[in-house]
Design a protein around this motif. Sequence first.
Motif, PDB file in Angstrom:
ATOM      1  N   LYS A  88       0.829  -1.190   0.000  1.00 50.40           N
ATOM      2  CA  LYS A  88       0.000   0.000   0.000  1.00 50.40           C
ATOM      3  C   LYS A  88       0.878   1.261   0.000  1.00 50.40           C
ATOM      4  N   GLU A 134       0.731  -4.443   3.607  1.00 48.60           N
ATOM      5  CA  GLU A 134      -0.563  -4.357   4.275  1.00 48.60           C
ATOM      6  C   GLU A 134      -0.471  -4.851   5.714  1.00 48.60           C
ATOM      7  N   ASP A 192      -3.812   3.641   0.737  1.00 49.19           N
ATOM      8  CA  ASP A 192      -4.488   3.736   2.023  1.00 49.19           C
ATOM      9  C   ASP A 192      -3.869   4.936   2.740  1.00 49.19           C
TER      10      ASP A 192
END
Length: 370
Positions: A122, A238, A351
């Motif tokens: 991410k 992640e 994110d």
Amino acid sequence: MPTFRSTRTRSRVLPLAVASALALALTACSPAASDAEPGAAGETVDHGEISVQYSWIKNEEFAGEFYAYENGYYDEAGFSEVIGISGPDTGVAKLLSGTVQVALSDAASIGAAIAEQDAPLKIIGATFQKNPFTILSLADGADITTPQDLVGKKIGVQDSNASVFAALLTANGIDPADVTVVPVDFDPTPLMDGDVDGFMAYLTNEALTVEVAGYDVTNLAYADNGVPYVAETFSVTEQYLAENADLLKSFLTAEIKGWTDVFQEDTDASVELIQKYYNEAAEASADGLESVFGALDPTKTGMGLEAQKLLISTEETEANGLFTISDALKQQTVDSLAAAGWDVAVEDLFDTTIIDEIYAENPDLKDYLP
């Protein structure tokens, strides 16, 4: 400086290397940095040690990190040590294997790993709101000012950047058959010698090299011509994000303070600081690229630093803060990657919860401009 560059392979992620690293990541333990939660008022937070992979050599590209060291922001954030590792390296394989916890990478490298290998990565923030790619030409030569000027021209393109160059053509409806691609490395001499009409370069590097050499140059910036995407991204796995949100919040806060200093300090002082950290890296590693490249040119370093500021600071960062990525820019980024052949969804690539939380809790950090 580059998010794609000589010996860097950031435009493509080597499938075998990533697959191997991904396999390791599935069985690896979480990194060694402390999972300690922030304590109550008055208590000291101890995040321990963290390793950060730099995308390139320790030059002006990491001026904010140097200020974070120099002015104690990492210490204030609760880190016993922040290990900055010289590139060139996309950081993808090292993230997946757990060798490093954070990589200063780019959307193309991270997006390619997700699209091609389903890598669990991410992007949680981005230093560069605009990628630094350009088609460089000589003002008294081909003078390529629009994408359509590429038609019928010979353009020097590095192998590792072929997909991103293809994205520029796709985004502007140009048939690849109408452009002659000449394989080159990252030395812009073929442009200066007239062997090519245009040269795929960095606004913060090769474009300055040619300018310093005494040529008047024209830049066709990718970010302004159909291929906008973020670069110099803070990228993590992640799993690390899920398990270390408070640590990453502390880390990014220190980074914001460091890059704020870049904008508020005198350029000459920043160049001096950059030279200090570059020289230390050269002395520490006899076979590192810092040693191979020799001493930094302070003139070009200062020019590179100022060119970077134009990529880092935009109307959106002035409103929302450094490293933030708007919803529109996220979508533009994935659209640009799709043009290069990498299909990823916004939610798979980004994110930005932590960076948004930082500014919600500390709105004063948005004021990075002098």
